[in-house]
Design a protein around this motif. Structure first.
Motif, mmCIF file in Angstrom:
data_model
loop_
_atom_site.group_PDB
_atom_site.id
_atom_site.type_symbol
_atom_site.label_atom_id
_atom_site.label_comp_id
_atom_site.label_asym_id
_atom_site.label_seq_id
_atom_site.Cartn_x
_atom_site.Cartn_y
_atom_site.Cartn_z
ATOM 1 N N ARG A 66 0.976 4.017 -3.423
ATOM 2 C CA ARG A 66 0.132 5.210 -3.606
ATOM 3 C C ARG A 66 0.644 6.378 -2.772
ATOM 4 N NH1 ARG A 66 -3.315 1.518 -0.868
ATOM 5 N NH2 ARG A 66 -3.751 2.144 1.272
ATOM 6 N N TYR A 67 1.162 6.077 -1.558
ATOM 7 C CA TYR A 67 1.645 7.180 -0.733
ATOM 8 C C TYR A 67 2.938 7.771 -1.291
ATOM 9 C CZ TYR A 67 -2.059 6.243 2.479
ATOM 10 O OH TYR A 67 -3.308 6.114 3.008
ATOM 11 N N LEU B 166 3.674 7.883 -4.504
ATOM 12 C CA LEU B 166 3.306 8.660 -5.690
ATOM 13 C C LEU B 166 2.579 9.946 -5.312
ATOM 14 C CD1 LEU B 166 2.179 5.864 -8.161
ATOM 15 C CD2 LEU B 166 4.366 7.030 -8.008
ATOM 16 N N LYS C 121 0.078 3.725 -15.960
ATOM 17 C CA LYS C 121 -0.778 2.749 -15.281
ATOM 18 C C LYS C 121 -1.703 3.419 -14.267
ATOM 19 C CE LYS C 121 -0.258 -1.423 -12.546
ATOM 20 N NZ LYS C 121 0.558 -2.134 -11.586
ATOM 21 N N ASP C 122 -2.915 2.866 -14.119
ATOM 22 C CA ASP C 122 -3.797 3.281 -13.033
ATOM 23 C C ASP C 122 -3.359 2.566 -11.760
ATOM 24 O OD1 ASP C 122 -5.385 4.941 -14.484
ATOM 25 O OD2 ASP C 122 -6.913 3.445 -14.919
ATOM 26 N N ILE C 123 -3.061 3.329 -10.731
ATOM 27 C CA ILE C 123 -2.634 2.713 -9.474
ATOM 28 C C ILE C 123 -3.874 2.452 -8.634
ATOM 29 C CG2 ILE C 123 -1.163 2.931 -7.445
ATOM 30 C CD1 ILE C 123 0.365 2.916 -10.074
ATOM 31 N N THR C 124 -4.286 1.201 -8.585
ATOM 32 C CA THR C 124 -5.492 0.872 -7.834
ATOM 33 C C THR C 124 -5.176 0.046 -6.594
ATOM 34 O OG1 THR C 124 -5.770 -1.019 -9.276
ATOM 35 C CG2 THR C 124 -7.032 0.936 -9.822
ATOM 36 N N SER C 125 -3.896 -0.104 -6.308
ATOM 37 C CA SER C 125 -3.532 -0.896 -5.131
ATOM 38 C C SER C 125 -3.706 -0.053 -3.878
ATOM 39 C CB SER C 125 -2.089 -1.343 -5.215
ATOM 40 O OG SER C 125 -1.247 -0.224 -5.212
ATOM 41 N N GLY D 296 0.806 -1.218 0.000
ATOM 42 C CA GLY D 296 0.000 0.000 0.000
ATOM 43 C C GLY D 296 0.840 1.268 0.000
ATOM 44 N N MET D 297 2.167 1.121 0.013
ATOM 45 C CA MET D 297 3.004 2.315 0.079
ATOM 46 C C MET D 297 3.165 2.979 -1.279
ATOM 47 S SD MET D 297 3.784 3.404 2.945
ATOM 48 C CE MET D 297 5.105 4.571 2.683
#
Lengths: 345, 271
Positions: free
Chosen positions: B94-95, B97, B267-271, B91-92
């Motif tokens: 997204r943080y 980015l 890419k779409d970051i959906t994680s 989950g890091m």
């Protein structure tokens, strides 16, 4: 602060966000409500540049996103879909790595900023244990500390009180209110209506990817144009207010009347006893359920109801003071079935 | 961001465990050899092991030959596969980015950390086995330091230089695996999946290299020239395969890094 125009995101055949016209203004405490799967998180991800829009435009802090993310994001603190950290490192090490990863923020001031952020979320005395030993609530606080690390102008928070106990929820609410009063715009999503009702000044409701309501909370909770009267002299009151009484049950009258004060004077003037009188208000829950409970079919809002029309997003601030004491037309129509036009597919 | 990645690399226990394990295999082999004095017949696999009994300075070369076919690529594939996918699953991503770290920059930092790990791993293997070799197999006094594969003697300086060259070559040989792993790592949120994918590519390549029917493509496989570093120990050094090996690694690395970048940046970051 955040403006989207006809924002649409399609994942394969699923339309996750559909023509959303969001308008979060500076100084708002904006609450985005909607059932799980309504597209709240996707909308947040679009705004933060994690996911790219299929069509439509996004402006955050006056800059286009994702084109100018590099200038926008340093002024934004965010918590999306739960907090994350490197489990084998301590809270301070985590914040320090995150702070060092991006631009801005001198290395010299880093320990002080980390201490301030930790203190703000109630983790001032955190020890050097690795984060994997923390409780869910502590991680949530750590996530919030990470969002606050750079004193952002805008906070984007996805379910910020997840995993917290009632006391923690209250604390976070107070923190957010404080931050907002010192000039931070807060944009949060939640599926807890009560939470939004207690904290936010402005509300957006999402339903199947669409923003079906966007309005000041005060307007949504505005008087319905009816007055609730409790009186032991119900029969006389009904006779006096001939035709204007909508219901009379056990001494509780629902009267169509614009002004409780005037009505009270009228009743008392006629020698009627009044035990309780006040305007009828709708709760946020009723309002939201009225638009979202219409089933899985498409729900369109009535064009006449400004509150429920996504096209009628007011770009200029509607003062909370503008809440009509005498609503010419109920902000939210009285009958739940009336405003929501359910179209057959 | 590069500094942050290096700090993360150093502070992660797994980095050290995998390097220690890499060094342990040659050490184990060396100890068995020192105790029993039973070496493989000269010219038999694994390379150089028979010569080690006579001269401990050759143990680094033998150690490289031991870890190269499997241990080293596995370690590199695991690291590469974890680079983006690991951040995504924790989950890091997204943080990072949203911090914001540019996507290209993040990929670059991951690549640098991976390169540092590759070089550190190979150097650790070489150094640890050099020390161990000198300790376990004392050089016979008066004899030449070592004998090249071609039969002529090599001085200690020459030997050390050539071992260094071999270390460099082996590290470069890991580039293709690393790049493939990094690319797969941008495709999926599962680091295990990405690592296994890179290993699958590697195994496929190793199988095809031994297959005569695949002769047409053999020259272009990433593992084809993996053992070309043995040519450093010829006298004079035979450069032909070494050059080709370097070129092939460069091509694979460039292609897969470009793919990784193209995919990750859009890419779409959906994680």
């Amino acid at each position: 602060m955040i403006v989207t125009t006809a924002l649409t995101k399609r994942y394969g055949r699923v339309l996750a966000v559909d023509g959303v016209e969001l308008a979060v203004r500076e100084g708002d405490r904006y609450g985005l409500i909607g059932p799980n799967g309504a597209g709240k998180t996707t909308l947040l991800r679009l705004i933060l540049g994690l996911v790219y829009a299929t069509s439509g435009e996004i402006t955050v802090l006056g800059q286009p996103v994702p084109a100018r993310l590099r200038t926008v994001l340093p002024q934004v603190g965010a918590l999306v879909e739960g907090p994350s950290s490197y489990g084998h490192l301590s809270a301070r090490a985590n914040l320090s790595l995150l702070d060092a990863a991006g631009p801005g923020g001198a290395r010299r001031t880093r320990p002080a900023r980390i201490a301030t952020a930790l203190e703000r979320v109630g983790l001032a005395r955190i020890d050097e244990r690795p984060v994997k030993a923390y409780s869910l609530g502590m991680r949530q606080r750590l996530g919030l500390a990470a969002a606050l690390l750079r004193a952002p102008r805008l906070l984007v928070l996805d379910e910020p009180t997840n995993g917290l106990d009632p006391q923690g929820i209250r604390e976070i609410r107070d923190i957010l209110r404080e931050l907002n009063e010192s000039g931070t715009t807060v944009f949060l999503s939640s599926h807890l209506l009560a939470e939004v009702e207690q904290l936010c000044t402005r509300v957006g409701v999402m339903e199947q990817g669409r923003l079906v309501i966007q309005e000041e909370l005060a307007v949504l909770q505005a008087a319905t144009g009816r007055v609730i009267v409790h009186t032991p002299d119900a029969a006389r009151a009904v006779a006096l207010l001939d035709g204007r009484v909508e219901s009379s049950v056990d001494g509780r009258l629902l009267v169509r009347h614009p002004d409780p004060a005037e009505l009270n004077a009228l009743l008392v003037g006629e020698g009627l006893r009044v035990t309780e009188i006040g305007p009828e208000r709708r709760s946020l829950e009723e309002t939201v359920l009225a638009v979202t409970s219409a089933g899985s079919d498409r729900v369109d809002s009535a064009p006449t109801a400004p509150a429920a029309s996504p096209a009628a997003v007011p770009p200029e601030p509607a003062e909370p003071a503008a809440v009509p004491a005498v609503p010419a037309e109920p902000a939210v129509p009285a009958e739940p079935a009336a405003p929501a036009v359910v179209e057959d597919p | 961001m590069i500094a942050v990645e290096l700090v993360k690399l150093v502070r992660r226990p797994r980095t050290w465990v995998s390097i220690v394990l890499l060094c342990a295999l040659p050490a184990m082999v060396a100890i068995f050899l020192a105790v029993t004095k039973i070496g493989p017949a000269p010219g038999k696999e694994p390379a150089f092991l028979s010569a080690v009994l006579a001269n401990g300075s050759l143990l680094p070369a033998a150690a490289l030959a031991l870890v190269l076919p499997l241990f080293l690529p596995v370690a590199v594939a695991v690291m590469a596969g974890d680079s983006i996918a690991g951040e995504a699953s924790s989950g890091m991503l997204r943080y990072l980015l949203m911090r914001p770290v540019g996507r290209t920059r993040l990929l670059l930092a991951k690549l640098v950390a991976l390169l540092v790990f590759m070089v550190a791993a190979v150097v650790a293997v070489a150094v640890s086995s050099y020390i161990l070799g000198r300790a376990l197999f004392p050089a016979q006094p008066g004899a030449a330091a070592a004998v090249s594969v071609s039969g002529s003697p090599l001085t200690t300086t020459q030997l050390v230089l050539r071992i260094c060259a071999a270390v460099g070559y082996v590290a470069v040989s890991m580039l293709a695996v690393g790049a493939i792993g990094l690319f797969l790592s941008t495709l999926t949120d599962s680091s295990l999946g990405a690592a296994l994918g890179a290993l699958a590519a590697l195994v496929a390549s190793e199988v095809l290299v031994t297959l005569d029917a695949a002769g047409a493509v053999r020259t272009y496989l990433p593992t084809r020239y993996w053992f070309a570093w043995l040519d450093f120990f010829r006298d004079p050094i035979l450069w032909r395969d070494i050059d080709r090996g370097l070129a092939i690694q460069a091509v694979y690395t460039a292609v897969f890094l470009a793919l990784a970048w193209a995919n990750f940046a859009t890419k779409d970051i959906t994680s």
